[in-house]
Design a protein around this motif. Structure first.
Motif, PDB file in Angstrom:
ATOM      1  N   ARG A  67       0.657  -1.328  -0.153  1.00  0.00           N
ATOM      2  CA  ARG A  67       0.085   0.085  -0.130  1.00  0.00           C
ATOM      3  C   ARG A  67       0.855   1.185   0.104  1.00  0.00           C
ATOM      4  N   LEU A  68       1.894   1.288   0.850  1.00  0.00           N
ATOM      5  CA  LEU A  68       2.820   2.501   0.885  1.00  0.00           C
ATOM      6  C   LEU A  68       3.500   2.563  -0.520  1.00  0.00           C
ATOM      7  N   GLU A  69       3.725   1.658  -1.300  1.00  0.00           N
ATOM      8  CA  GLU A  69       4.526   2.014  -2.209  1.00  0.00           C
ATOM      9  C   GLU A  69       3.644   2.889  -3.399  1.00  0.00           C
ATOM     10  N   LEU A  70       2.299   2.531  -3.192  1.00  0.00           N
ATOM     11  CA  LEU A  70       1.127   3.609  -3.904  1.00  0.00           C
ATOM     12  C   LEU A  70       0.393   4.336  -3.099  1.00  0.00           C
ATOM     13  N   ARG A  71       0.908   4.918  -2.161  1.00  0.00           N
ATOM     14  CA  ARG A  71       0.215   5.557  -0.992  1.00  0.00           C
ATOM     15  C   ARG A  71      -1.105   6.598  -1.505  1.00  0.00           C
ATOM     16  N   ALA A  72      -0.858   7.316  -2.575  1.00  0.00           N
ATOM     17  CA  ALA A  72      -1.627   8.264  -2.876  1.00  0.00           C
ATOM     18  C   ALA A  72      -2.940   7.334  -3.389  1.00  0.00           C
ATOM     19  N   ILE A  73      -2.676   6.253  -4.094  1.00  0.00           N
ATOM     20  CA  ILE A  73      -3.957   5.559  -4.462  1.00  0.00           C
ATOM     21  C   ILE A  73      -4.751   4.856  -3.400  1.00  0.00           C
ATOM     22  N   ASP A  74      -3.678   4.129  -2.387  1.00  0.00           N
ATOM     23  CA  ASP A  74      -4.148   3.676  -1.193  1.00  0.00           C
ATOM     24  C   ASP A  74      -5.232   4.312  -0.459  1.00  0.00           C
ATOM     25  N   LEU A  75      -4.788   5.667  -0.545  1.00  0.00           N
ATOM     26  CA  LEU A  75      -5.268   6.871   0.468  1.00  0.00           C
ATOM     27  C   LEU A  75      -6.953   7.081  -0.137  1.00  0.00           C
ATOM     28  N   ARG A  76      -7.338   6.495  -1.325  1.00  0.00           N
ATOM     29  CA  ARG A  76      -8.492   6.541  -1.858  1.00  0.00           C
ATOM     30  C   ARG A  76      -9.414   5.582  -1.088  1.00  0.00           C
ATOM     31  N   ARG A  77      -8.902   4.529  -0.429  1.00  0.00           N
ATOM     32  CA  ARG A  77      -9.630   3.649   0.274  1.00  0.00           C
ATOM     33  C   ARG A  77     -10.559   4.203   1.532  1.00  0.00           C
ATOM     34  N   ASN A  78     -11.568   3.843   1.430  1.00  0.00           N
ATOM     35  CA  ASN A  78     -12.778   4.463   2.388  1.00  0.00           C
ATOM     36  C   ASN A  78     -12.314   4.515   3.857  1.00  0.00           C
ATOM     37  N   ILE A  79     -11.387   3.340   4.375  1.00  0.00           N
ATOM     38  CA  ILE A  79     -11.176   3.160   5.641  1.00  0.00           C
ATOM     39  C   ILE A  79     -10.092   4.274   5.951  1.00  0.00           C
ATOM     40  N   LEU A  80      -9.301   4.745   5.058  1.00  0.00           N
ATOM     41  CA  LEU A  80      -8.254   5.691   5.256  1.00  0.00           C
ATOM     42  C   LEU A  80      -8.772   7.272   4.982  1.00  0.00           C
ATOM     43  N   GLN A  81      -9.705   7.274   4.143  1.00  0.00           N
ATOM     44  CA  GLN A  81     -10.389   8.459   3.925  1.00  0.00           C
ATOM     45  C   GLN A  81     -11.102   9.199   5.198  1.00  0.00           C
ATOM     46  N   HIS A  82     -11.765   8.173   6.129  1.00  0.00           N
ATOM     47  CA  HIS A  82     -12.227   8.649   7.238  1.00  0.00           C
ATOM     48  C   HIS A  82     -11.392   9.171   8.272  1.00  0.00           C
ATOM     49  N   ILE A  83     -10.152   8.353   8.345  1.00  0.00           N
ATOM     50  CA  ILE A  83      -9.123   8.674   9.208  1.00  0.00           C
ATOM     51  C   ILE A  83      -8.579   9.994   9.088  1.00  0.00           C
ATOM     52  N   PHE A  84      -8.160  10.187   7.737  1.00  0.00           N
ATOM     53  CA  PHE A  84      -7.784  11.451   7.560  1.00  0.00           C
ATOM     54  C   PHE A  84      -8.652  12.528   7.743  1.00  0.00           C
ATOM     55  N   LYS A  85      -9.857  12.395   7.257  1.00  0.00           N
ATOM     56  CA  LYS A  85     -10.746  13.495   7.398  1.00  0.00           C
ATOM     57  C   LYS A  85     -11.007  13.823   9.160  1.00  0.00           C
ATOM     58  N   MET A  86     -11.063  12.615   9.751  1.00  0.00           N
ATOM     59  CA  MET A  86     -11.289  12.779  11.105  1.00  0.00           C
ATOM     60  C   MET A  86      -9.812  13.711  11.989  1.00  0.00           C
ATOM     61  N   ARG A  87      -8.949  13.166  11.273  1.00  0.00           N
ATOM     62  CA  ARG A  87      -7.415  13.891  11.566  1.00  0.00           C
ATOM     63  C   ARG A  87      -7.598  15.584  11.316  1.00  0.00           C
ATOM     64  N   SER A  88      -8.075  15.892  10.331  1.00  0.00           N
ATOM     65  CA  SER A  88      -8.092  17.277  10.185  1.00  0.00           C
ATOM     66  C   SER A  88      -9.023  17.873  10.813  1.00  0.00           C
ATOM     67  N   LEU A  89     -10.268  17.522  11.206  1.00  0.00           N
ATOM     68  CA  LEU A  89     -10.966  17.805  12.112  1.00  0.00           C
ATOM     69  C   LEU A  89     -10.621  17.891  13.411  1.00  0.00           C
ATOM     70  N   VAL A  90      -9.967  17.024  13.993  1.00  0.00           N
ATOM     71  CA  VAL A  90      -9.380  16.828  15.278  1.00  0.00           C
ATOM     72  C   VAL A  90      -8.310  18.075  15.413  1.00  0.00           C
ATOM     73  N   LEU A  91      -7.620  18.288  14.484  1.00  0.00           N
ATOM     74  CA  LEU A  91      -6.472  19.328  14.541  1.00  0.00           C
ATOM     75  C   LEU A  91      -7.053  20.528  14.519  1.00  0.00           C
ATOM     76  N   LYS A  92      -8.440  20.930  13.985  1.00  0.00           N
ATOM     77  CA  LYS A  92      -9.072  22.006  13.986  1.00  0.00           C
ATOM     78  C   LYS A  92      -9.765  22.247  15.443  1.00  0.00           C
ATOM     79  N   SER A  93     -10.304  21.122  16.064  1.00  0.00           N
ATOM     80  CA  SER A  93     -10.923  21.279  17.412  1.00  0.00           C
ATOM     81  C   SER A  93      -9.960  21.636  18.650  1.00  0.00           C
TER      82      SER A  93
END
Lengths: 436, 436
Positions: A128-154
């Motif tokens: 996955r890491l070798e193709l990270r940008a594509i890996d990051l399209r996976r739903n399970i990671l999409q949510h983690i990074f959206k939450m990460r952005s929101l947590v930073l904001k909060s």
């Protein structure tokens, strides 16, 4: 001719804004293809944008042939734009399908990725890491990074509300902060320099000028650990406050944890996501002294002696779970700037915030008097000359102060039940990985 | 005995919250001494905290002798806490003085700093930078950095509102982004690596996974320029957006500039600060094409030829002031990822945001098709192998995208009329300076 350039097309609507009441409305949607099903006279394309999924339905006789034929040939992950008309459709996502009248294909995919975007677990993380940008399209990671952005904001919102000033301290430094270990050396023009392993000394200095400050920025640690919780480059949430001690800092950390959990909970509720193990918001985060825990661990059969670090393998014996503080650590192994607790030179005013056996944050009351600081540095074998730029500040009225650093990636692990710190990091760096 | 430790004392009030209606109220105030005047029976101490200034008045017979004697001896910048009673006093700041009953002295200053905290200009900037933490106590810098924190907040708020995701990309990288110049080399365990001079390639990749992303983080440039506008380490506000072109990005930049000016204006009004030259909020930021400006410059006697960079010394000849865009730059000198404008291979879809002759931001539409990208890289003499980790992403549906970077320190120069970029930086780094 199917267009291949964006030109003057712009998206008019996101997938999550579509609904059957828009029957007959012309829209322009854009995204990447997550599936193509060809039923001859009917072609169904599922298109994903950053807000979700929608269905494009190309029907022979309605949809121009050229478009239908193009769509059939497109492979998953290709990026396109569709102009078309909204039609209600009970079986489609959000009860809506789009009947295409025009198509632009920006990016034709020929290859098949070695993992699928819907997959929750892929056996080998390196694949996955070798193709990270594509890996990051996976739903399970999409949510983690959206939450990460929101947590930073909060977290920032909390710190702004408490009147902390946002600062940035240099990442290229002349002297090691806490000794020479675990540093990345750099060539700074004709000089040797290092990457900062923490903003520690700078943030302490800035309490003199600004009293309450925070920085959210990368830190660099050349630790050759191969574990699921260590990174060579991580994001540290650092705060430092004048006229306060480690109890005040623990109280900030507790508030930050509560706000962060709430942020993640709210996100999962609003997106109806159930893929994450979110901790309960604690009424009060328990505080244990180091001494008390060593006692308990020894009774549970741990080999830990007073003065030792508390290793996960030993800590596990007393089964602490969720968030808790370990405070009043032995002074001797602590960095030179950590203050002793009252007159007891064996104990320090320090804490770690833990989640199970994972350390999320470390903080302490700091020394504000030059003499005391020099004494500690000498005892630890530091050369005072190398720290002259720091020590001279203490001649001009450094206030009593305390602070901490919180590891953002580890915090996200705790908030979402993510087991590998790399999955809370866009492009992880470790002893074996410098790319992509 | 005058205490020297914070102990259980906590500030109960900031200087700006004091007012004569609090007559008789007991308060605890903390801060650093900005002046001590000894009139024998009366001692006046001005105490600064992060919100302003207040007066401590020690009167013989009212104030305990020990406290009065201690206060008289204290030098400027010493850090103290005072417990005392509020009394109205027409001549004191905010019409209030504090009559002390208890004192704690945390940090006694023996030295006199080589500049005063009230001074607006100090002839030699190095004198100040050598004692930066103390320098930052000066009013003129206090305001700049408070505005800097507010500007950052307002920019993030704008980007959140527009649904950009906050990301962090690695600062330790294996390959130079835009060629090998101006990079700081690092030892990455047993490998050679570099500090990222921009998040460019990563943020482009992330448009594939997240569409709209931003990052506010340090960038590192080993440029040996000795000027008032270059830093070796700076904070870059980077954004990148899928399904958009450089016009969309210019529109974001324009909104960000307007919001930032408003933030600075509001701050100066609410703090009654008149020390800064704040630009007017433009109704619309003018856009000039590169070709148009070269024409005008040539007519004004500049030696600039079409294809040249526009140097400040030549740009000055046409006297452009305030904020403006220069767009449609020649393609040839632009980095490989910048897109040509339509079929015209001489012009690029690119822009610079200027403030007078100062460049604040640079942006463009990027290439989303692998073939086109490879063509450009080959023409520029890049080895494609070294970029394999980047190029392979383009096999999986990179959307059309555009973006820019804005230099935070230069933006603050423009917003406040600050002449040296170092005074918008907490601890500046340049070819001659790696400390403090």
């Amino acid at each position: 001719m199917i267009g291949t350039e964006l030109g003057d097309w712009r998206r008019t609507i996101y997938s999550n804004q579509l609904d059957p009441s828009m029957d007959g409305k012309e829209v322009v949607v854009m995204g990447w293809i997550s599936s193509v099903r060809d039923h001859g006279n009917l072609v169904f394309v599922l298109l994903n944008d950053k807000e979700g999924q929608m269905q494009i339905t190309a029907k022979a006789g309605v949809c121009p042939d050229e478009i239908k034929e193009s769509l059939v040939k497109l492979k998953e992950q290709s990026t396109i734009a569709v102009k078309g008309v909204v039609k209600p459709s009970a079986k489609a996502p959000r009860g809506v399908e789009i009947s295409p009248s025009e198509l632009r294909v920006f990016s034709i995919v020929e290859k098949i990725a070695p993992f699928q975007w819907q997959t929750k677990t892929v056996p080998n993380i390196d694949t996955r890491l070798e193709l990270r940008a594509i890996d990051l399209r996976r739903n399970i990671l999409q949510h983690i990074f959206k939450m990460r952005s929101l947590v930073l904001k909060s977290i920032r919102d909390y710190l702004y509300e408490k009147e902390f000033l946002e600062v940035n301290t240099p990442k290229m430094i002349a002297t090691a902060t806490e000794g020479g270990a675990a540093l990345f050396p750099i060539f700074y023009y004709n000089k040797e320099a290092f990457l900062a392993q923490s903003p520690q000394l700078y943030k302490e200095q800035l309490t003199l000028s600004f009293e309450k400050i925070f920085e959210i920025a990368p830190i660099f640690r050349a630790e050759a650990s191969r574990t699921n919780r260590h990174l060579s480059e991580a994001i540290s949430i650092d705060l430092e406050e004048a006229f306060s001690d480690y109890n005040d800092v623990m109280s900030h950390v507790e508030n930050i944890i509560k706000k962060s959990i709430k942020t993640v909970k709210d996100y999962c509720e609003s997106t109806k996501t159930t893929d994450y193990i979110i901790p309960e918001i604690p009424e009060k985060i328990p505080q244990y002294t180091y001494t008390e825990l060593v006692d308990r661990m020894q009774k549970a059969g741990a080999t830990t002696k007073w003065g030792d670090d508390l290793y996960p393998s030993q800590l596990k014996k007393i089964n602490l779970s969720g968030f808790y503080f370990i405070k009043d650590w032995p002074l001797a192994p602590k960095p030179f700037y950590v203050k002793a607790k009252g007159d007891d030179q064996k104990i320090s005013e320090s804490f770690d915030l833990m989640f199970g056996d994972l350390e999320l944050s470390s903080g302490s009351t700091r020394i504000e008097k030059r003499m005391e600081l020099e004494e500690r540095m000498k005892n630890k074998g530091f050369k005072l000359d190398a720290f002259d730029y720091h020590l001279r500040v203490f001649d001009y009225g450094v206030p009593p102060h305390a602070g901490c650093g919180i590891g953002l990636e580890r915090l996200m692990m705790a908030l979402t039940g993510t087991e590998n710190v790399r999955d809370a990091t866009f492009y992880p760096r470790d002893v074996d990985r410098l790319t992509p």
